[in-house]
Design a protein around this motif. Structure first.
Motif, PDB file in Angstrom:
ATOM      1  N   ARG A   4       0.848  -1.189   0.000  1.00 11.79           N
ATOM      2  CA  ARG A   4       0.000   0.000   0.000  1.00 11.79           C
ATOM      3  C   ARG A   4       0.889   1.247   0.000  1.00 11.79           C
ATOM      4  O   ARG A   4       1.935   1.289   0.636  1.00 11.79           O
ATOM      5  CB  ARG A   4      -0.882   0.034   1.257  1.00 11.79           C
ATOM      6  CG  ARG A   4      -1.731  -1.209   1.485  1.00 11.79           C
ATOM      7  CD  ARG A   4      -2.586  -1.058   2.723  1.00 11.79           C
ATOM      8  NE  ARG A   4      -3.196  -2.337   3.104  1.00 11.79           N
ATOM      9  CZ  ARG A   4      -4.191  -2.454   3.977  1.00 11.79           C
ATOM     10  NH1 ARG A   4      -4.665  -1.357   4.573  1.00 11.79           N
ATOM     11  NH2 ARG A   4      -4.690  -3.636   4.269  1.00 11.79           N
ATOM     12  N   ASP A   5       0.463   2.264  -0.710  1.00 13.27           N
ATOM     13  CA  ASP A   5       1.167   3.548  -0.780  1.00 13.27           C
ATOM     14  C   ASP A   5       2.526   3.470  -1.454  1.00 13.27           C
ATOM     15  O   ASP A   5       3.406   4.290  -1.218  1.00 13.27           O
ATOM     16  CB  ASP A   5       1.313   4.170   0.620  1.00 13.27           C
ATOM     17  CG  ASP A   5      -0.031   4.615   1.179  1.00 13.27           C
ATOM     18  OD1 ASP A   5      -0.547   5.652   0.727  1.00 13.27           O
ATOM     19  OD2 ASP A   5      -0.577   3.901   2.037  1.00 13.27           O
ATOM     20  N   THR A   6       2.706   2.469  -2.325  1.00 16.58           N
ATOM     21  CA  THR A   6       3.915   2.410  -3.144  1.00 16.58           C
ATOM     22  C   THR A   6       3.533   1.973  -4.558  1.00 16.58           C
ATOM     23  O   THR A   6       2.483   1.357  -4.771  1.00 16.58           O
ATOM     24  CB  THR A   6       4.968   1.413  -2.611  1.00 16.58           C
ATOM     25  OG1 THR A   6       4.485   0.064  -2.782  1.00 16.58           O
ATOM     26  CG2 THR A   6       5.277   1.653  -1.150  1.00 16.58           C
ATOM     27  N   GLY A   7       4.405   2.268  -5.508  1.00 11.62           N
ATOM     28  CA  GLY A   7       4.254   1.771  -6.875  1.00 11.62           C
ATOM     29  C   GLY A   7       2.886   2.033  -7.468  1.00 11.62           C
ATOM     30  O   GLY A   7       2.385   3.161  -7.461  1.00 11.62           O
ATOM     31  N   ARG A   8       2.249   0.963  -7.968  1.00  9.34           N
ATOM     32  CA  ARG A   8       0.951   1.065  -8.620  1.00  9.34           C
ATOM     33  C   ARG A   8      -0.209   0.700  -7.700  1.00  9.34           C
ATOM     34  O   ARG A   8      -1.354   0.615  -8.150  1.00  9.34           O
ATOM     35  CB  ARG A   8       0.929   0.173  -9.870  1.00  9.34           C
ATOM     36  CG  ARG A   8       1.932   0.604 -10.929  1.00  9.34           C
ATOM     37  CD  ARG A   8       1.904  -0.311 -12.153  1.00  9.34           C
ATOM     38  NE  ARG A   8       2.932   0.080 -13.098  1.00  9.34           N
ATOM     39  CZ  ARG A   8       3.211  -0.598 -14.218  1.00  9.34           C
ATOM     40  NH1 ARG A   8       2.528  -1.705 -14.509  1.00  9.34           N
ATOM     41  NH2 ARG A   8       4.163  -0.184 -15.035  1.00  9.34           N
ATOM     42  N   SER A   9       0.089   0.469  -6.431  1.00 14.79           N
ATOM     43  CA  SER A   9      -0.974   0.196  -5.467  1.00 14.79           C
ATOM     44  C   SER A   9      -1.585   1.508  -4.976  1.00 14.79           C
ATOM     45  O   SER A   9      -1.003   2.581  -5.140  1.00 14.79           O
ATOM     46  CB  SER A   9      -0.426  -0.615  -4.277  1.00 14.79           C
ATOM     47  OG  SER A   9      -0.055  -1.918  -4.698  1.00 14.79           O
TER      48      SER A   9
END
Length: 223
Positions: A72-77
């Motif tokens: 959560r809260d990184t990349g494409r999430s």
């Protein structure tokens, strides 16, 4: 002597989105030998799943079904900590949700840094879902016996973390991330700044933004 299974052509990476509690969607990728034993690679704080070196993922994929995902809260999430806060235990629960979505009963779990904390939580809360646990570049969970005897982060690293969520343009953010890897690398083995710059360029391209503001979400998430 047991024969080892080597796929002639490992499966091309497959991507999907997995919905978890709190309205989050997690970007998930699996690759390698889909008939092999599953390996769950659990990345550290503020880091997308694509931060795992491609060469490592490919080599594991010769014998294993390799799974990575963006926390959560990184990349494409989904990035929405302020609206839907969570604890580190929820991030460990995400690993179980990923396994469920892929139809995997049990997996070898490999955790780096915060990922090592999450694997420890999996051992406590979901031991039946793990085939093995490998931890590195991490520490004991807060409150664990002997945890206070484990050396903490260096002053240089703590100073760097203090600037984690500060606004920076893309060039400055890239420089910050490479410097972070240099400090984490320590002084005992050579550090290839160009290699890590290329890695972080790939991570930024994967997430679509160099914005570091969401990176503090994992620092604010308690156990």
């Amino acid at each position: 002597m047991r024969a080892e299974h080597h796929p002639e052509s490992p499966a091309a990476p497959r991507e999907d989105l997995v919905r978890v509690e709190g309205g989050y969607e997690l970007w998930v990728q699996e690759s390698g030998d889909l008939a092999g034993s599953p390996v769950l690679l659990v990345m550290g704080a503020a880091s997308a799943g694509v931060a795992w070196p491609e060469a490592l993922v490919a080599r594991l994929g010769r014998r294993h079904r390799v799974v990575v995902w963006d926390h959560r809260d990184t990349g494409r999430s989904t990035r929405a900590f302020d609206e839907h806060p969570y604890a580190l235990r929820d991030l460990a629960g995400d690993a179980v949700a990923v396994l469920d979505a892929l139809g995997i009963d049990r997996a070898h779990a490999v955790g780096m840094s915060m990922g090592g904390y999450l694997v420890q939580l999996l051992l406590l809360d979901h031991p039946d879902r793990l085939l093995s646990a490998t931890l590195f570049c991490t520490g004991a969970l807060p409150g664990a016996p002997g945890e206070e005897e484990v050396p903490g982060p260096s002053e240089e690293l703590l100073a760097l973390w203090a600037s984690l969520g500060e606004p920076r343009d893309e060039a400055a953010e890239l420089d910050w991330r490479v410097e972070h890897w240099r400090v984490l690398n320590g002084g005992q083995v050579p550090f290839d700044a160009a290699e890590f710059r290329t890695l972080e360029q790939q991570v930024i391209a994967h997430g679509g933004s160099p914005d570091a503001s969401s990176a503090t979400a994992h620092a604010r998430a308690g156990t």
